[in-house]
Design an enzyme around this catalytic site. Structure first.
Site, PDB file in Angstrom:
ATOM      1  N   ASP A   1       0.851  -1.188   0.000  1.00 45.23           N
ATOM      2  CA  ASP A   1       0.000   0.000   0.000  1.00 45.23           C
ATOM      3  C   ASP A   1       0.887   1.239   0.000  1.00 45.23           C
ATOM      4  O   ASP A   1       2.100   1.145   0.201  1.00 45.23           O
ATOM      5  CB  ASP A   1      -1.007  -0.005   1.163  1.00 45.23           C
ATOM      6  CG  ASP A   1      -0.368   0.096   2.535  1.00 45.23           C
ATOM      7  OD1 ASP A   1       0.831  -0.230   2.668  1.00 45.23           O
ATOM      8  OD2 ASP A   1      -1.067   0.491   3.488  1.00 45.23           O
TER       9      ASP A   1
ATOM     10  N   PHE B   1       6.496   2.226  -4.352  1.00 49.79           N
ATOM     11  CA  PHE B   1       7.884   2.423  -3.910  1.00 49.79           C
ATOM     12  C   PHE B   1       8.457   3.798  -4.267  1.00 49.79           C
ATOM     13  O   PHE B   1       9.536   4.151  -3.822  1.00 49.79           O
ATOM     14  CB  PHE B   1       8.808   1.327  -4.465  1.00 49.79           C
ATOM     15  CG  PHE B   1       8.520  -0.036  -3.934  1.00 49.79           C
ATOM     16  CD1 PHE B   1       8.876  -0.388  -2.645  1.00 49.79           C
ATOM     17  CD2 PHE B   1       7.873  -0.987  -4.726  1.00 49.79           C
ATOM     18  CE1 PHE B   1       8.597  -1.656  -2.134  1.00 49.79           C
ATOM     19  CE2 PHE B   1       7.596  -2.256  -4.234  1.00 49.79           C
ATOM     20  CZ  PHE B   1       7.962  -2.591  -2.928  1.00 49.79           C
TER      21      PHE B   1
END
Length: 211
Positions: A59, A72
């Site tokens: 998430d 990321f």
């Protein structure tokens, strides 16, 4: 096939309509990441028919100014989160290139690297707060559509959460690479030294450097 074709029926389903309404209402009283304009940025930057790699996150980052709609990734000027630091360390050693100094991964996305969070929103400072709202169903559909309608895609499944989606992928048509999550808690148990990036580049020419 494009994203509109792949998703048009799914976003009309009751669960997704409820999900969208829940998030819209939550934004009235809470800080939700990423912003509304960045929520579907992964799909905007990576065309369906250009997908070469899927990197699956869990998430979004839940700190201020971090989440930008790409798993990321953080915008230029933001401190690098620990997992992203380990990703850059692995790229540097695997491909023998300098470590990136910023965390904006949009150049990867534009080359066909789909940076997809399985859960696509989060409340500020509350990790996994939007689990079980429906995102997992939606992103499973996304993965199934890619598996069915694309070929020779590399799915990089880092950690047990990402690996739980493995059953959705046709491993005859696609390449699945698995290792531990790049977080400081597990990176040294497999991620560092996995050489996933050079394996991808044996088939797809991705420029992993970040200008």
């Amino acid at each position: 096939m494009n994203w509109e074709d792949a998703l048009k029926d799914e976003i009309q389903k009751p669960y997704f309509q409820t999900l969208a309404s829940t998030i819209k209402e939550s934004r009235k009283t809470q800080t939700i990441y990423p912003s509304t304009q960045d929520m579907f940025r992964a799909f905007e930057l990576t065309a369906f028919d250009q997908i070469k790699v899927v990197i699956l996150g869990q998430d979004p980052y839940h700190g201020e100014g971090q989440a930008n709609g790409l798993a990321f990734s953080v915008n230029k000027g933001q401190p690098l989160p620990p997992s992203l630091q380990n990703i850059f360390l692995e790229i540097s050693t695997d491909l023998e290139i300098p470590k990136a100094i910023h965390g904006d991964l949009s150049s990867w996305a534009k080359q066909g690297v789909l940076l997809l969070n399985s859960i696509m929103s989060v409340a500020a400072h509350k990790p996994a707060s939007h689990a079980n709202l429906g995102w997992e169903v939606f992103t499973s559909h996304v993965i199934k559509q890619i598996s069915e309608h694309r070929e020779n895609v590399f799915f990089l499944l880092w950690g047990k959460f990402a690996q739980s989606k493995k059953y959705l992928i046709n491993d005859i048509k696609h390449k699945i690479l698995e290792t531990t999550h790049p977080s400081p808690f597990s990176a040294h148990k497999g991620f560092l030294g996995s050489k996933h990036f050079s394996q991808v580049n044996q088939v797809h020419n991705i420029d992993w450097t970040l200008a």
